[in-house]
Design a protein around this motif. Structure first.
Motif, mmCIF file in Angstrom:
data_model
loop_
_atom_site.group_PDB
_atom_site.id
_atom_site.type_symbol
_atom_site.label_atom_id
_atom_site.label_comp_id
_atom_site.label_asym_id
_atom_site.label_seq_id
_atom_site.Cartn_x
_atom_site.Cartn_y
_atom_site.Cartn_z
ATOM 1 N N TRP A 119 0.834 -1.202 0.000
ATOM 2 C CA TRP A 119 0.000 0.000 0.000
ATOM 3 C C TRP A 119 0.871 1.254 0.000
ATOM 4 N N THR A 120 1.975 1.204 0.744
ATOM 5 C CA THR A 120 2.860 2.366 0.816
ATOM 6 C C THR A 120 3.409 2.726 -0.557
ATOM 7 N N VAL A 121 3.868 1.712 -1.289
ATOM 8 C CA VAL A 121 4.401 1.956 -2.629
ATOM 9 C C VAL A 121 3.316 2.496 -3.550
ATOM 10 N N LEU A 122 2.112 1.918 -3.469
ATOM 11 C CA LEU A 122 1.007 2.354 -4.324
ATOM 12 C C LEU A 122 0.612 3.791 -4.024
ATOM 13 N N VAL A 123 0.499 4.140 -2.732
ATOM 14 C CA VAL A 123 0.117 5.502 -2.347
ATOM 15 C C VAL A 123 1.191 6.494 -2.762
ATOM 16 N N ALA A 124 2.468 6.122 -2.573
ATOM 17 C CA ALA A 124 3.564 7.009 -2.969
ATOM 18 C C ALA A 124 3.531 7.281 -4.471
ATOM 19 N N PHE A 125 3.196 6.260 -5.255
ATOM 20 C CA PHE A 125 3.107 6.439 -6.705
ATOM 21 C C PHE A 125 1.945 7.364 -7.063
ATOM 22 N N LEU A 126 0.784 7.135 -6.461
ATOM 23 C CA LEU A 126 -0.386 7.955 -6.754
ATOM 24 C C LEU A 126 -0.205 9.395 -6.285
ATOM 25 N N ALA A 127 0.521 9.573 -5.175
ATOM 26 C CA ALA A 127 0.743 10.918 -4.637
ATOM 27 C C ALA A 127 1.858 11.652 -5.370
ATOM 28 N N GLY A 128 2.595 10.940 -6.204
ATOM 29 C CA GLY A 128 3.660 11.572 -6.967
ATOM 30 C C GLY A 128 4.961 11.725 -6.223
ATOM 31 N N THR A 129 5.078 11.118 -5.024
ATOM 32 C CA THR A 129 6.317 11.231 -4.270
ATOM 33 C C THR A 129 7.345 10.192 -4.680
ATOM 34 N N ASP A 130 6.902 9.154 -5.368
ATOM 35 C CA ASP A 130 7.817 8.127 -5.864
ATOM 36 C C ASP A 130 7.189 7.497 -7.097
ATOM 37 N N ARG A 131 7.623 7.957 -8.255
ATOM 38 C CA ARG A 131 7.049 7.477 -9.511
ATOM 39 C C ARG A 131 7.963 6.458 -10.203
ATOM 40 N N SER A 132 9.027 6.045 -9.535
ATOM 41 C CA SER A 132 9.928 5.075 -10.158
ATOM 42 C C SER A 132 9.302 3.688 -10.132
ATOM 43 N N VAL A 133 9.177 3.090 -11.281
ATOM 44 C CA VAL A 133 8.566 1.765 -11.383
ATOM 45 C C VAL A 133 9.496 0.863 -12.188
ATOM 46 N N SER A 134 9.943 -0.207 -11.560
ATOM 47 C CA SER A 134 10.763 -1.200 -12.245
ATOM 48 C C SER A 134 9.935 -2.461 -12.428
ATOM 49 N N TRP A 135 10.456 -3.359 -13.218
ATOM 50 C CA TRP A 135 9.709 -4.603 -13.416
ATOM 51 C C TRP A 135 9.603 -5.383 -12.118
ATOM 52 N N ARG A 136 10.628 -5.280 -11.260
ATOM 53 C CA ARG A 136 10.565 -5.976 -9.971
ATOM 54 C C ARG A 136 9.425 -5.419 -9.108
ATOM 55 N N ARG A 137 9.327 -4.087 -9.067
ATOM 56 C CA ARG A 137 8.280 -3.482 -8.244
ATOM 57 C C ARG A 137 6.897 -3.807 -8.813
ATOM 58 N N GLY A 138 6.780 -3.784 -10.122
ATOM 59 C CA GLY A 138 5.499 -4.114 -10.739
ATOM 60 C C GLY A 138 5.071 -5.532 -10.433
ATOM 61 N N ILE A 139 6.006 -6.476 -10.589
ATOM 62 C CA ILE A 139 5.703 -7.882 -10.280
ATOM 63 C C ILE A 139 5.418 -8.036 -8.789
ATOM 64 N N GLY A 140 6.203 -7.322 -7.965
ATOM 65 C CA GLY A 140 6.004 -7.409 -6.525
ATOM 66 C C GLY A 140 4.627 -6.939 -6.100
ATOM 67 N N LEU A 141 4.173 -5.814 -6.662
ATOM 68 C CA LEU A 141 2.833 -5.316 -6.345
ATOM 69 C C LEU A 141 1.762 -6.288 -6.813
ATOM 70 N N ALA A 142 1.937 -6.822 -8.019
ATOM 71 C CA ALA A 142 0.952 -7.773 -8.544
ATOM 72 C C ALA A 142 0.884 -9.018 -7.663
ATOM 73 N N LEU A 143 2.045 -9.527 -7.267
ATOM 74 C CA LEU A 143 2.080 -10.699 -6.385
ATOM 75 C C LEU A 143 1.431 -10.393 -5.040
ATOM 76 N N GLY A 144 1.741 -9.219 -4.515
ATOM 77 C CA GLY A 144 1.213 -8.861 -3.204
ATOM 78 C C GLY A 144 -0.300 -8.818 -3.189
ATOM 79 N N PHE A 145 -0.882 -8.200 -4.167
ATOM 80 C CA PHE A 145 -2.339 -8.096 -4.180
ATOM 81 C C PHE A 145 -3.002 -9.406 -4.596
#
Length: 310
Positions: free
Chosen positions: A105-131
């Motif tokens: 949730w922290t990574v998702l909120v940071a992305f939506l809030a614009g405080t951390d827009r860096s997205v790598s394939w690892r983070r994308g897969i990690g978020l998908a796995l997490g949810f």
């Protein structure tokens, strides 16, 4: 890691991981509102004297206190209350497992809030796995499953609130020259004030002074909220935020184990599988943090002020 740091890490995981069990037991005598008020008050009473004894002073800026009250709302008052509400119908082990979604949730909120827009394939897969793991934990296709209930949704919302709090505090409170321990003591005190205003909503009911409920509430406030902060600060100072963040992986294991041993809570295969998938996703998401040494000070401050929201 030194032996002393390893011992602190294990004790910290036990304190935070067992918090879900103490909430469950405290609910036998107190309402969620009462539990949160006492928990925050005891935590502040533990931290404030330590901070003052070290020569620190409470913040004086008006806007600082505005941010502290907002942080206390989203990091303490709301999620702590939601965990109490949720654990009325779901097990403490379930609460511990769902809480593992907080870093996602922290990574998702940071992305939506614009405080951390860096997205790598690892983070994308990690978020998908997490949810995906979260869905597996809830197993909504089983109509009789207690997790797929409003209690489970409340706990998931609490974890999301933690995610909002990490981003908010990282933006408005950390790296502002306030020592983390005083920042945390002030935040807990602000949270206690907020809960005083919330007392009419379920807090004016006469409590049942059961020994197990009272003992659990004291342990939750003094040890699980106050002492845990101190241990976390020391661990971060000695080993760094990356090592301290590994408690994320241990909390659901402690929660599931204690739930099964102490209150005979059922452990299901989907719950275990979902927990493994969620933690795998968290591991992928957090790999970027460990590879970014230039961000270490910011992460250190964020961890010290927000980690004990468990």
């Amino acid at each position: 890691m030194s032996r002393s740091s390893l011992a602190r890490l294990a004790l910290l995981a036990l304190l935070w991981g067992s918090g879900f069990l103490w909430i469950k037991l405290a609910l036998r005598g107190f309402t969620p509102t009462q539990i949160v008020l006492v928990r925050l008050t005891l935590g502040a009473l533990v931290l404030a004297p330590i901070a003052l004894a070290r020569g620190m002073r409470f913040p004086t800026g008006r806007m600082t206190w505005v941010h502290l009250f907002v942080a206390a709302l989203v990091a303490n008052a709301i999620p702590y209350t939601l965990f109490g509400i949720g654990e009325r119908t779901v097990g403490s082990n379930v609460a511990g497992v769902i809480n593992a979604t907080t870093p996602l949730w922290t990574v998702l909120v940071a992305f939506l809030a614009g405080t951390d827009r860096s997205v790598s394939w690892r983070r994308g897969i990690g978020l998908a796995l997490g949810f995906a793991g979260t869905v597996l934990i809830f197993t909504p296709w089983e109509s009789a499953n207690e997790i797929a209930s409003w209690g489970g949704v409340a706990i998931l919302a609490a974890s999301a609130s933690y995610g909002v709090s990490y981003v908010y505090m990282g933006k408005f409170l950390t790296n502002k020259g306030i020592p983390p321990i005083m920042l945390s003591a002030s935040q807990l005190a602000a949270g206690a004030v907020l809960m005083l205003f919330a007392l009419p909503f379920g807090g004016l009911v006469a409590p049942h002074w059961r020994l197990d409920a009272v003992g659990s509430l004291i342990i939750l406030g003094i040890f699980g909220t106050g002492l845990a902060y101190v241990l976390n600060y020391r661990l971060i100072g000695d080993e760094g935020p990356t090592v301290a963040s590994t408690t994320t992986y241990l909390l659901p294991l402690v929660a599931v184990g204690l739930g099964a041993l102490v209150v005979n809570e059922r452990v299901t295969l989907p719950m275990i599988a979902g927990m493994i998938v969620v933690l795998g996703g968290v591991a992928l998401v957090q790999r970027r943090t460990s590879r970014a040494p230039t961000e270490a000070p910011s992460h250190t401050e964020t961890d010290t002020s927000t980690r004990p929201g468990k």
